[in-house]
Design a protein around this motif. Structure first.
Motif, mmCIF file in Angstrom:
data_model
loop_
_atom_site.group_PDB
_atom_site.id
_atom_site.type_symbol
_atom_site.label_atom_id
_atom_site.label_comp_id
_atom_site.label_asym_id
_atom_site.label_seq_id
_atom_site.Cartn_x
_atom_site.Cartn_y
_atom_site.Cartn_z
ATOM 1 N N ARG A 1 0.820 -1.210 0.000
ATOM 2 C CA ARG A 1 0.000 0.000 0.000
ATOM 3 C C ARG A 1 0.854 1.260 0.000
ATOM 4 N NH1 ARG A 1 -5.407 -0.139 -1.369
ATOM 5 N NH2 ARG A 1 -6.436 -1.948 -0.402
ATOM 6 N N GLN A 2 1.974 1.206 0.712
ATOM 7 C CA GLN A 2 2.817 2.403 0.826
ATOM 8 C C GLN A 2 3.505 2.754 -0.485
ATOM 9 O OE1 GLN A 2 3.249 -0.517 2.276
ATOM 10 N NE2 GLN A 2 5.409 -1.086 2.524
ATOM 11 N N ALA A 3 3.517 1.829 -1.445
ATOM 12 C CA ALA A 3 4.176 2.087 -2.729
ATOM 13 C C ALA A 3 3.214 2.616 -3.788
ATOM 14 C CB ALA A 3 4.849 0.817 -3.230
ATOM 15 N N VAL A 4 1.928 2.695 -3.473
ATOM 16 C CA VAL A 4 0.936 3.172 -4.435
ATOM 17 C C VAL A 4 1.173 4.651 -4.734
ATOM 18 C CG1 VAL A 4 -1.516 3.646 -4.781
ATOM 19 C CG2 VAL A 4 -0.790 1.454 -3.795
ATOM 20 N N GLY A 5 1.023 5.014 -6.010
ATOM 21 C CA GLY A 5 1.205 6.407 -6.427
ATOM 22 C C GLY A 5 2.176 6.493 -7.586
ATOM 23 N N ARG A 6 2.062 7.574 -8.373
ATOM 24 C CA ARG A 6 2.966 7.818 -9.503
ATOM 25 C C ARG A 6 3.019 6.619 -10.453
ATOM 26 N NH1 ARG A 6 5.653 8.520 -5.112
ATOM 27 N NH2 ARG A 6 7.161 6.882 -5.657
ATOM 28 N N GLY A 7 1.845 6.207 -10.924
ATOM 29 C CA GLY A 7 1.795 5.090 -11.862
ATOM 30 C C GLY A 7 1.888 3.725 -11.230
ATOM 31 N N ARG A 8 1.775 3.647 -9.896
ATOM 32 C CA ARG A 8 1.789 2.369 -9.181
ATOM 33 C C ARG A 8 0.408 2.153 -8.582
ATOM 34 N NH1 ARG A 8 5.505 3.299 -11.727
ATOM 35 N NH2 ARG A 8 7.734 3.125 -11.226
ATOM 36 N N TYR A 9 -0.216 1.024 -8.931
ATOM 37 C CA TYR A 9 -1.579 0.730 -8.519
ATOM 38 C C TYR A 9 -1.612 -0.527 -7.664
ATOM 39 C CZ TYR A 9 -2.655 4.103 -12.170
ATOM 40 O OH TYR A 9 -2.695 5.245 -12.954
ATOM 41 N N TYR A 10 -2.553 -0.557 -6.736
ATOM 42 C CA TYR A 10 -2.611 -1.665 -5.784
ATOM 43 C C TYR A 10 -3.327 -2.870 -6.375
ATOM 44 C CZ TYR A 10 -3.395 -4.280 -1.479
ATOM 45 O OH TYR A 10 -3.405 -5.258 -0.522
ATOM 46 N N LEU A 11 -2.687 -4.033 -6.228
ATOM 47 C CA LEU A 11 -3.285 -5.310 -6.616
ATOM 48 C C LEU A 11 -2.733 -6.393 -5.699
ATOM 49 C CD1 LEU A 11 -4.848 -7.270 -8.515
ATOM 50 C CD2 LEU A 11 -2.751 -7.379 -9.910
ATOM 51 N N ASP A 12 -3.620 -7.117 -5.056
ATOM 52 C CA ASP A 12 -3.225 -8.251 -4.223
ATOM 53 C C ASP A 12 -3.945 -9.481 -4.770
ATOM 54 O OD1 ASP A 12 -2.624 -10.163 -2.366
ATOM 55 O OD2 ASP A 12 -3.173 -8.963 -0.611
ATOM 56 N N LEU A 13 -3.227 -10.298 -5.517
ATOM 57 C CA LEU A 13 -3.837 -11.453 -6.157
ATOM 58 C C LEU A 13 -4.262 -12.533 -5.167
ATOM 59 C CD1 LEU A 13 -1.564 -11.763 -9.312
ATOM 60 C CD2 LEU A 13 -4.010 -11.227 -9.288
ATOM 61 N N SER A 14 -3.881 -12.394 -3.919
ATOM 62 C CA SER A 14 -4.341 -13.368 -2.925
ATOM 63 C C SER A 14 -5.799 -13.130 -2.549
ATOM 64 C CB SER A 14 -3.465 -13.316 -1.676
ATOM 65 O OG SER A 14 -3.638 -12.090 -0.985
ATOM 66 N N THR A 15 -6.294 -11.924 -2.839
ATOM 67 C CA THR A 15 -7.672 -11.592 -2.460
ATOM 68 C C THR A 15 -8.563 -11.259 -3.647
ATOM 69 O OG1 THR A 15 -7.063 -9.264 -2.115
ATOM 70 C CG2 THR A 15 -6.945 -10.733 -0.211
ATOM 71 N N GLY A 16 -8.006 -11.003 -4.818
ATOM 72 C CA GLY A 16 -8.840 -10.652 -5.965
ATOM 73 C C GLY A 16 -8.015 -10.289 -7.176
ATOM 74 N N SER A 17 -8.712 -9.862 -8.231
ATOM 75 C CA SER A 17 -8.053 -9.568 -9.501
ATOM 76 C C SER A 17 -8.240 -8.124 -9.949
ATOM 77 C CB SER A 17 -8.588 -10.505 -10.591
ATOM 78 O OG SER A 17 -9.997 -10.334 -10.749
ATOM 79 N N ARG A 18 -8.813 -7.289 -9.082
ATOM 80 C CA ARG A 18 -9.074 -5.904 -9.469
ATOM 81 C C ARG A 18 -7.861 -5.028 -9.161
ATOM 82 N NH1 ARG A 18 -10.973 -1.513 -6.469
ATOM 83 N NH2 ARG A 18 -11.796 0.178 -7.758
ATOM 84 N N ILE A 19 -7.438 -4.258 -10.168
ATOM 85 C CA ILE A 19 -6.357 -3.296 -9.990
ATOM 86 C C ILE A 19 -6.999 -1.974 -9.555
ATOM 87 C CG2 ILE A 19 -4.428 -2.087 -11.072
ATOM 88 C CD1 ILE A 19 -4.291 -4.361 -13.112
#
Length: 293
Positions: free
Chosen positions: A37-55
């Protein structure tokens, strides 16, 4: 008109991070996913494939996507087959389906472990024959992804970068006169990460589909690799003391006798030949600061 955007799924991992940096240096438009989560921003989007497939937050179309996210450690998949399958099969396949439906060309990174390791230089059209949980998951994902339009699979053997922790550690110990204990019953057919990135970009640029394989030219045991490094460094071979995987407490579901893959399609399409494995090992053993200097 802006340049088409490239998506890198799995920028927290070794290959994903290196690919993102390569594309950024080229100057192409690129976005990436992260599990942090702390890396989100500036073209970086959150995705956790352990819980889902939505970016989360990605609202722009992407022309090409590279899927480099996975639970890739064999023991982790064996210990938690349901959790690792959610990442490696269920949610990855769902993500690829959505991307392909949106017109995105998708390149999915896979592994030699979709085969059982019973023979070397495995052709791409051999039937799937996984012998590990990780291999079964990657084979299942391949089946779903290859059934879609605009998709390609790149199977890789062991990928090595400069300053590989194991090989660089061996080099350091050997130069210090300390013994090392490589496995004599574990094989690899390593490829340098720079060649992997080049292959990925060429597949993406040409919008090629189907199965590609990239492998070292042959299999070598870890013990052979260690002896080669000792000879190269001019130290005593007595410092190399091979052991078996089972004596090191390494629980492997099915140790592969062979890992090398046939790479003819990559050579025909892009002129990229299977690299010499000993050269790859030598380069990967060098500390990063020495290689860059």
């Amino acid at each position: 008109m802006s340049d088409p955007t490239i998506l890198v799924v799995g920028a927290d991992g070794t290959i994903g991070r290196a690919l993102l940096q390569r594309i950024e240096r080229i100057g192409s438009a690129v976005v990436a996913t992260t599990r942090r989560r702390q890396a989100v921003g500036r073209g970086r989007y959150y995705l956790d494939l352990s819980t889902g497939s939505r970016i989360e937050g990605l609202d722009r179309p992407v022309a090409a996507a590279h899927i480099a996210a996975a639970v890739a450690r064999l023991p982790a998949c064996a210990k938690d087959p349901a959790g690792s399958r959610a990442v490696n099969v269920t949610h990855t396949a769902a993500l690829v389906r959505q991307l392909a439906a949106d017109g995105t060309h998708v390149l999915y990174l896979s592994t030699d472990k979709v085969f059982d390791g019973s023979k070397s230089i495995r052709p791409a059209d051999d039937p799937w024959s996984p012998a590990t949980e990780y291999g079964r998951q990657k084979a299942a994902a391949e089946r779903e992804i290859l059934a879609l339009d605009r998709t390609a699979v790149l199977r890789l053997t062991k990928v090595l970068g400069t300053g590989d922790p194991l090989l660089a550690g061996w080099r350091r110990d050997l130069l210090a006169g300390k013994p090392i204990a490589p496995f004599h019953d574990m094989q690899m057919a390593p490829v340098p990460i720079d060649l992997v990135l080049e292959t990925m970009l060429r597949i993406s640029e040409t919008r090629a589909t189907g199965i590609f394989q990239l492998s070292g030219s042959r299999d070598v045991s870890y013990a052979e690799a260690a002896r080669y490094l000792a000879e190269r460094l001019g130290v005593s071979l007595e410092l190399v003391r091979p052991i078996a995987t089972n004596t090191a407490g390494l629980a492997l579901e099915a140790p592969a006798r062979f890992t090398a893959l046939a790479s003819e399609r990559v050579e025909r399409a892009f002129g990229i030949r299977a690299p010499d494995v000993l050269g790859t090992i030598a380069a990967a053993s060098m500390p990063v600061e020495e290689r860059s200097g």
